[in-house]
Write a protein that holds these residues in place. Structure first.
Motif, PDB file in Angstrom:
ATOM      1  N   GLN A 136      41.713  25.978  37.783  1.00 13.42           N
ATOM      2  CA  GLN A 136      42.235  26.995  37.281  1.00 13.42           C
ATOM      3  C   GLN A 136      43.504  27.497  37.506  1.00 13.42           C
ATOM      4  OE1 GLN A 136      39.892  28.985  35.321  1.00 13.42           O
ATOM      5  NE2 GLN A 136      41.870  30.246  34.894  1.00 13.42           N
TER       6      GLN A 136
ATOM      7  N   LYS B  86      31.742  30.599  43.197  1.00  8.72           N
ATOM      8  CA  LYS B  86      32.203  29.496  42.260  1.00  8.72           C
ATOM      9  C   LYS B  86      33.332  30.505  41.543  1.00  8.72           C
ATOM     10  CE  LYS B  86      31.763  26.463  38.518  1.00  8.72           C
ATOM     11  NZ  LYS B  86      30.820  25.761  37.608  1.00  8.72           N
ATOM     12  N   ASP B  87      32.746  31.744  40.980  1.00  9.96           N
ATOM     13  CA  ASP B  87      33.541  32.449  40.217  1.00  9.96           C
ATOM     14  C   ASP B  87      34.937  33.000  41.159  1.00  9.96           C
ATOM     15  OD1 ASP B  87      31.819  32.230  38.070  1.00  9.96           O
ATOM     16  OD2 ASP B  87      30.612  34.051  38.573  1.00  9.96           O
TER      17      ASP B  87
ATOM     18  N   ASN C 128      37.832  18.253  38.979  1.00  6.21           N
ATOM     19  CA  ASN C 128      36.943  19.288  39.020  1.00  6.21           C
ATOM     20  C   ASN C 128      35.648  18.980  38.394  1.00  6.21           C
ATOM     21  OD1 ASN C 128      36.195  22.176  39.328  1.00  6.21           O
ATOM     22  ND2 ASN C 128      36.752  22.386  37.266  1.00  6.21           N
TER      23      ASN C 128
ATOM     24  N   ASN D 297      37.823  23.440  41.467  1.00  9.91           N
ATOM     25  CA  ASN D 297      37.505  24.589  40.625  1.00  9.91           C
ATOM     26  C   ASN D 297      38.742  25.450  40.658  1.00  9.91           C
ATOM     27  OD1 ASN D 297      36.094  26.306  38.529  1.00  9.91           O
ATOM     28  ND2 ASN D 297      36.068  27.729  39.974  1.00  9.91           N
ATOM     29  N   SER D 298      39.213  25.805  41.971  1.00  6.82           N
ATOM     30  CA  SER D 298      40.472  26.749  42.331  1.00  6.82           C
ATOM     31  C   SER D 298      41.622  26.055  41.471  1.00  6.82           C
ATOM     32  CB  SER D 298      40.496  26.971  43.826  1.00  6.82           C
ATOM     33  OG  SER D 298      41.786  27.737  43.809  1.00  6.82           O
TER      34      SER D 298
ATOM     35  N   GLY E  37      44.219  29.049  42.060  1.00 13.62           N
ATOM     36  CA  GLY E  37      43.394  29.834  41.200  1.00 13.62           C
ATOM     37  C   GLY E  37      44.347  30.586  40.365  1.00 13.62           C
ATOM     38  N   GLN E  38      43.779  31.384  39.620  1.00 14.52           N
ATOM     39  CA  GLN E  38      44.651  32.389  38.540  1.00 14.52           C
ATOM     40  C   GLN E  38      45.627  33.258  39.141  1.00 14.52           C
ATOM     41  OE1 GLN E  38      42.505  35.763  36.238  1.00 14.52           O
ATOM     42  NE2 GLN E  38      41.584  33.772  35.302  1.00 14.52           N
TER      43      GLN E  38
ATOM     44  N   ARG F  33      34.180  24.056  44.820  1.00 14.64           N
ATOM     45  CA  ARG F  33      34.851  25.358  44.690  1.00 14.64           C
ATOM     46  C   ARG F  33      36.561  24.988  44.833  1.00 14.64           C
ATOM     47  NH1 ARG F  33      30.702  27.781  47.470  1.00 14.64           N
ATOM     48  NH2 ARG F  33      31.418  26.873  49.479  1.00 14.64           N
TER      49      ARG F  33
ATOM     50  N   ALA G  34      37.910  30.699  41.466  1.00 11.48           N
ATOM     51  CA  ALA G  34      38.731  30.623  40.257  1.00 11.48           C
ATOM     52  C   ALA G  34      39.861  31.487  40.245  1.00 11.48           C
ATOM     53  CB  ALA G  34      38.024  31.049  38.914  1.00 11.48           C
ATOM     54  N   TYR G  35      39.913  32.424  41.226  1.00 16.07           N
ATOM     55  CA  TYR G  35      40.866  33.382  41.412  1.00 16.07           C
ATOM     56  C   TYR G  35      42.103  32.961  42.438  1.00 16.07           C
ATOM     57  CZ  TYR G  35      38.422  36.831  38.721  1.00 16.07           C
ATOM     58  OH  TYR G  35      37.512  37.428  37.647  1.00 16.07           O
TER      59      TYR G  35
END
Length: 514
Positions: free
Chosen positions: A90, A222-223, A463, A86-87, A293-294, A83, A226-227
């Motif tokens: 992103q 996980k989704d 990632n 991934n962050s 994240g985003q 995670r 991304a933020y």
């Protein structure tokens, strides 16, 4: 061990292996499903009965085994690592996408944009100095001034449009509701709500009976990563607590807070506030708590930075500063007065009708306070009457000064602004010219764009590695599943054979008894 015990243990063993094979079948059926976490059947020895202290008694007390639980291969440490990676990926992906757009805008500063307009303006001033009374040269000078103003306007418009797309227009707060950050925050809140609901269901059903829910929750986490960066803590009852920074977002089955994106000011056009679930504000500005994240990327690229990082606000501020400095410098020359020395425009002698010099009072650019990149414009009075351009600079104490219409000292001073250090680079004080600053600033944008692209490349590799590692732990491996299938099939066959042997012995004993 009695024959009945043997048959019961064998029968339960066959049931166990059937369930275990069903788990293998489920894993194989979902092996190509993105994010699926494989399951496993955990076996445990059934409680034994104490029938005595000798070996025979202990054997008679055996009660076989059963499947204690069906668990997932979810690995908390690997999941947190994946995670985090991934962050970061992103974050740099979002930054890179926005920087690509800033790079395109910065191209408007270069040879084919504002720099070219400056060159035309100063060339027009130089040409006018050679023909100070030529109407055509005056008109070209004004057109070049308008070209500079319109190029500033265009760049400001591009920056404002990009910022509005990302966070709305802070001067019109309602526009934030159509922005990227607002949509991202709303999606994030929906994810938190679903996360709390999943935790609640896991509590009710028990972790051992919630493998599907846990699988959905891990994919949801996980989704959400991304933020922004998340800190996930796993609880003994199978639920999770989730924080960002020091703010607890979800605690078990309860969503603690929700986020809201609101408009700020010029330097901080976007603010994330933290609200209690009843809508009351708990933290009015939580920007410092959010990273990665985003959402973290958007906040970093729109709000003013004090560490040299070029943001949309920072870029707009520099362009505004340049527009204001340029217009002010040109206007100061246009209306120059120093004792008896004064800038002069062209006028008409009311008696003879011939051209004469008259004091210049009209600026070239409109006097907004301050002049900005979107407000800079050429004075309409000068557009309507190009004779108001101050080309001459004369000593009014000298007799006949008004007749010196061929004097071009003032427009020469305007042309010389091209070589004057009027702008400052970061850490400098008026150490570069207008065009030098454009070259410097465009280069800085390009360097930052390249730096972020490189960091995204690295973050993306990290990632991919983290996701691969997580997948290797939690994903379905065909070889492992086939090995388990063979093992369980052989176990089932052995149990069935044992059951059949016990049954045959039982039938023989029954026959003998008859």
């Amino acid at each position: 061990m009695t024959i009945n015990q043997t048959m019961n243990i064998s029968r339960e063993s066959m049931n166990n292996y059937q369930h275990a094979l069903a788990v293998v079948s489920q894993n194989l059926a979902n092996m190509n499903v993105d994010g699926y976490i494989k399951l496993r059947a955990d076996f445990a020895t059934n409680p034994t009965y104490s029938l005595g202290n000798n070996v025979y008694s202990n054997i008679r007390g055996l009660n076989g085994a059963s499947i204690s639980q069906i668990t997932s291969y979810a690995n908390n440490a690997a999941a947190n690592s994946a995670r985090g990676a991934n962050s970061q990926a992103q974050y740099y992906y979002t930054l890179g996408s926005i920087m690509d757009q800033l790079g395109e805008i910065s191209n408007e500063l270069g040879d084919d944009g504002l720099q070219a307009s400056f060159e035309e303006f100063f060339s027009a001033a130089q040409n006018l100095s050679a023909n100070p009374t030529d109407p055509s040269a005056r008109r070209i000078y004004l057109e070049s001034a308008q070209s500079v103003a319109m190029k500033f306007n265009s760049i400001a418009g591009s920056l404002d449009n990009l910022q509005e797309q990302l966070v709305g227009d802070w001067q019109h707060p309602a526009t934030i509701e159509n922005s990227d950050i607002y949509m991202s925050v709303q999606d994030f809140n929906k994810g938190l709500e679903r996360l709390a609901e999943l935790n609640k269901q896991i509590t009710i059903q028990g972790a051992e009976n919630s493998t599907g829910l846990i699988n959905e929750r891990e994919n949801l986490l996980k989704d959400l990563s991304a933020y922004m960066d998340l800190n996930v803590e796993y609880n003994k009852n199978g639920t999770v607590d989730v924080k960002t920074g020091d703010i607890k977002l979800v605690a078990g089955g309860e969503q603690q807070v929700k986020l809201n994106a609101v408009a700020g000011d010029k330097d901080t056009p976007a603010i994330i506030e933290i609200q209690k679930m009843d809508g009351t504000t708990m933290i009015s500005n939580a920007n410092d708590e959010i990273s990665g994240g985003q959402i973290g990327a958007i906040l970093d690229i729109v709000n003013t930075s004090d560490d040299g990082f070029i943001t949309i606000s920072g870029m707009r501020s520099k362009i505004d500063e340049m527009a204001n400095t340029f217009a002010t410098e040109v206007n100061n020359v246009q209306t120059f007065v120093n004792g008896d020395m004064q800038a002069m425009a062209l006028g008409t002698d009311p008696v003879t009708g011939e051209q004469i010099l008259v004091p210049s009072t009209e600026p070239i650019f409109n006097l907004d306070n301050p002049i900005t990149a979107d407000s800079i414009s050429v004075n309409q009075n000068v557009i309507d009457n190009p004779n108001l351009i101050a080309t001459a600079r004369v000593d009014t104490s000298v007799a006949g000064w008004e007749k010196n219409v061929g004097n071009s000292d003032n427009i020469v001073a305007t042309a010389q602004l091209r070589d004057k250090n009027t702008m400052s680079t970061y850490g400098g004080a008026n150490n570069v010219t207008f065009e030098g600053f454009l070259t410097y600033f465009s280069g800085e944008v390009g360097l930052q764009q390249s730096d972020i692209a490189g960091k995204f490349e690295t973050a993306n590799v990290v990632n991919e590695s983290a996701q691969t590692n997580y997948q290797s732990i939690t994903g379905v491996n065909l070889d492992e599943e086939l090995a388990d299938m063979i093992k369980f099939q052989r176990g089932y066959e052995a149990s069935a054979r044992m059951f059949n042997v016990a049954n045959e012995i039982y039938q023989v004993l029954v026959a003998l008894g008859e």
